[in-house]
Design a protein around this motif. Structure first.
Motif, PDB file in Angstrom:
ATOM      1  N   ALA A 118       0.963  -1.164  -0.007  1.00 22.29           N
ATOM      2  CA  ALA A 118      -0.135   0.083  -0.019  1.00 22.29           C
ATOM      3  C   ALA A 118       0.917   1.162   0.110  1.00 22.29           C
ATOM      4  O   ALA A 118       1.647   1.592   0.710  1.00 22.29           O
ATOM      5  N   VAL A 119       0.651   2.081  -1.203  1.00 17.19           N
ATOM      6  CA  VAL A 119       1.580   3.087  -1.142  1.00 17.19           C
ATOM      7  C   VAL A 119       1.053   4.417  -0.726  1.00 17.19           C
ATOM      8  O   VAL A 119      -0.226   4.675  -0.987  1.00 17.19           O
ATOM      9  N   THR A 120       1.598   5.100   0.455  1.00 23.26           N
ATOM     10  CA  THR A 120       1.016   5.865   1.384  1.00 23.26           C
ATOM     11  C   THR A 120       1.468   7.276   1.174  1.00 23.26           C
ATOM     12  O   THR A 120       1.436   8.357   2.057  1.00 23.26           O
ATOM     13  N   LYS A 121       2.461   7.667   0.050  1.00 22.61           N
ATOM     14  CA  LYS A 121       2.945   8.874   0.033  1.00 22.61           C
ATOM     15  C   LYS A 121       1.971   9.827   0.021  1.00 22.61           C
ATOM     16  O   LYS A 121       0.847   9.829  -0.593  1.00 22.61           O
ATOM     17  N   LYS A 122       2.054  11.216   0.746  1.00 26.81           N
ATOM     18  CA  LYS A 122       1.374  12.244   0.724  1.00 26.81           C
ATOM     19  C   LYS A 122       0.199  11.861   1.633  1.00 26.81           C
ATOM     20  O   LYS A 122      -0.845  12.674   1.566  1.00 26.81           O
ATOM     21  N   THR A 167       1.155  -0.959 -10.628  1.00 25.90           N
ATOM     22  CA  THR A 167       0.571   0.166  -9.839  1.00 25.90           C
ATOM     23  C   THR A 167      -0.959   0.196 -10.126  1.00 25.90           C
ATOM     24  O   THR A 167      -1.679  -0.728 -10.635  1.00 25.90           O
ATOM     25  N   SER A 168      -1.649   1.275  -9.536  1.00 25.96           N
ATOM     26  CA  SER A 168      -3.141   1.316  -9.726  1.00 25.96           C
ATOM     27  C   SER A 168      -3.715   0.932 -11.019  1.00 25.96           C
ATOM     28  O   SER A 168      -4.586   0.232 -11.212  1.00 25.96           O
ATOM     29  N   SER A 169      -3.013   1.478 -12.161  1.00 26.01           N
ATOM     30  CA  SER A 169      -3.307   1.547 -13.548  1.00 26.01           C
ATOM     31  C   SER A 169      -2.931   0.222 -14.445  1.00 26.01           C
ATOM     32  O   SER A 169      -3.420   0.099 -15.538  1.00 26.01           O
ATOM     33  N   ARG A 202       2.374  -2.262  -6.144  1.00 23.22           N
ATOM     34  CA  ARG A 202       2.613  -1.198  -5.530  1.00 23.22           C
ATOM     35  C   ARG A 202       1.291  -0.305  -5.655  1.00 23.22           C
ATOM     36  O   ARG A 202       1.350   0.275  -6.637  1.00 23.22           O
ATOM     37  N   ILE A 203       0.440   0.055  -4.834  1.00 15.07           N
ATOM     38  CA  ILE A 203      -0.873   0.630  -5.182  1.00 15.07           C
ATOM     39  C   ILE A 203      -1.318   1.499  -4.017  1.00 15.07           C
ATOM     40  O   ILE A 203      -1.254   1.626  -3.000  1.00 15.07           O
ATOM     41  N   GLY A 204      -1.353   2.756  -4.800  1.00 12.30           N
ATOM     42  CA  GLY A 204      -1.725   4.084  -4.150  1.00 12.30           C
ATOM     43  C   GLY A 204      -3.082   4.654  -4.426  1.00 12.30           C
ATOM     44  O   GLY A 204      -4.008   4.365  -3.399  1.00 12.30           O
ATOM     45  N   THR A 205      -3.480   5.024  -5.405  1.00  5.18           N
ATOM     46  CA  THR A 205      -4.434   5.879  -5.657  1.00  5.18           C
ATOM     47  C   THR A 205      -5.848   5.297  -5.619  1.00  5.18           C
ATOM     48  O   THR A 205      -6.502   5.727  -5.040  1.00  5.18           O
ATOM     49  N   THR A 206      -5.796   3.662  -6.046  1.00  2.68           N
ATOM     50  CA  THR A 206      -7.025   3.214  -5.875  1.00  2.68           C
ATOM     51  C   THR A 206      -7.232   2.784  -4.438  1.00  2.68           C
ATOM     52  O   THR A 206      -8.589   2.756  -4.222  1.00  2.68           O
TER      53      THR A 206
HETATM   54  C1  LIG Z   1       3.208   6.502  -6.339  1.00  6.34           C
HETATM   55  C2  LIG Z   1       3.782   5.206  -6.790  1.00  6.34           C
HETATM   56  C3  LIG Z   1       3.096   4.102  -6.931  1.00  6.34           C
HETATM   57  C4  LIG Z   1       1.644   3.810  -6.413  1.00  6.34           C
HETATM   58  O1  LIG Z   1       1.103   4.737  -7.861  1.00  6.34           O
HETATM   59  P1  LIG Z   1      -0.724   4.658  -7.945  1.00  6.34           P
HETATM   60  O2  LIG Z   1      -0.924   5.035  -9.409  1.00  6.34           O
HETATM   61  O3  LIG Z   1      -0.849   5.868  -6.891  1.00  6.34           O
HETATM   62  O4  LIG Z   1      -1.278   3.273  -7.544  1.00  6.34           O
HETATM   63  C5  LIG Z   1       3.996   2.845  -7.053  1.00  6.34           C
HETATM   64  N1  LIG Z   1       5.118   3.037  -7.499  1.00  6.34           N
HETATM   65  C6  LIG Z   1       5.912   4.004  -7.237  1.00  6.34           C
HETATM   66  C7  LIG Z   1       7.537   3.951  -7.359  1.00  6.34           C
HETATM   67  C8  LIG Z   1       5.181   5.214  -6.880  1.00  6.34           C
HETATM   68  O5  LIG Z   1       6.080   6.526  -6.815  1.00  6.34           O
END
Ligand SMILES: *Cc1c(COP(=O)(O)O)cnc(C)c1O
Length: 226
Positions: free
Chosen positions: A33-37, A201-203, A217-221
């Motif tokens: 789970a990508v939690t940046k910001k 990633t999410s997309s 590695r998923i953040g936005t979704t």
């Molecule tokens: C931000 C980030 C992600 C997550 O991307 P999302 O489109 O938000 O899912 C994965 N990997 C890296 C290296 C990132 O910087």
């Protein structure tokens, strides 16, 4: 609006479905789970829905969050650009680094890994498209770096990472991920015991799973737009 717990459920279902469609064992893909910001409260909500692996890109933002959440048994992954003068906190606070792309940084991380901790898990980031703006080593330089990293005492080389150029066509998405998998297979054939493909990633995580991703590695979704 969906809660964070509901979004995790949906992502877990999509991962499981894609594992099945590609004849991969259930549970062979780990969700990072990508939690940046994103605030500590979001990470706590994710933990309460069963998540324990979290990825951060920016050291300055990550350290206070890691401190605030230190009573919880979380696994922290550094996925951002690494600077040589900031390796010490990365070596001290993280369990994984996905963005290794220089031997000098690897040496510093190994030297600075606190002796009471297990070796730091690392993946070499590959710049598949040779984009100037992107971190990562070019594909042809991966083997040499991998062999050098493998020899460092306090690092455990686990595999490869990529963040390919965004594509909407699933076949094009898969092409890039296939390339990373083939690079890993080449290294494995040379005797390196690697088990990790950090990609998707999410997309594009479903295409990544179809090509063998072991960590997505998923953040936005999960947490909404940044
Ligand atoms: C931000 C980030 C992600 C997550 O991307 P999302 O489109 O938000 O899912 C994965 N990997 C890296 C290296 C990132 O910087």
């Amino acid at each position: 609006m969906q809660t964070i717990a509901e979004r995790f459920t949906t992502i877990h279902e999509r991962i499981r479905k894609t594992e099945l469609e590609n004849n991969r064992p259930a549970g062979s893909v780990r969700l990072l789970a990508v939690t940046k910001k994103k605030p500590v409260a979001d990470i706590r909500a994710a933990f309460e829905s069963g998540q324990s692996d979290f990825g951060e890109n920016y050291l300055q933002d990550a350290l206070p969050k890691i401190e605030a959440l230190s009573p919880l048994p979380l696994c922290w992954h550094f996925i951002g650009r690494l600077q040589a003068n900031k390796t010490r906190p990365v070596a001290g606070y993280f369990d994984w680094v996905h963005s290794l792309d220089r031997l000098r940084i690897a040496q510093r991380l190994s030297d600075q890994r606190p002796p009471n901790l297990k070796p730091l898990n690392v993946c070499i980031q590959v710049n598949l498209d040779n984009e100037d703006s992107k971190a990562g080593v070019p594909p042809e330089a991966v083997a040499e770096l991998a062999l050098a990293v493998q020899a460092l005492p306090n690092l455990q080389l686990r595999g490869l990472t990529a963040l390919p150029r965004p594509e909407t066509d699933p076949q094009k998405q898969r092409q890039a991920f296939r390339h990373l998998r083939e690079l890993l297979e080449t290294l494995a054939a040379e005797g390196l015991p690697l088990d990790t493909l950090s990609m998707g990633t999410s997309s594009d995580f479903e295409a990544a799973i179809a090509e063998g991703a072991t960590i997505v590695r998923i953040g936005t979704t999960l947490f909404g737009p940044r």
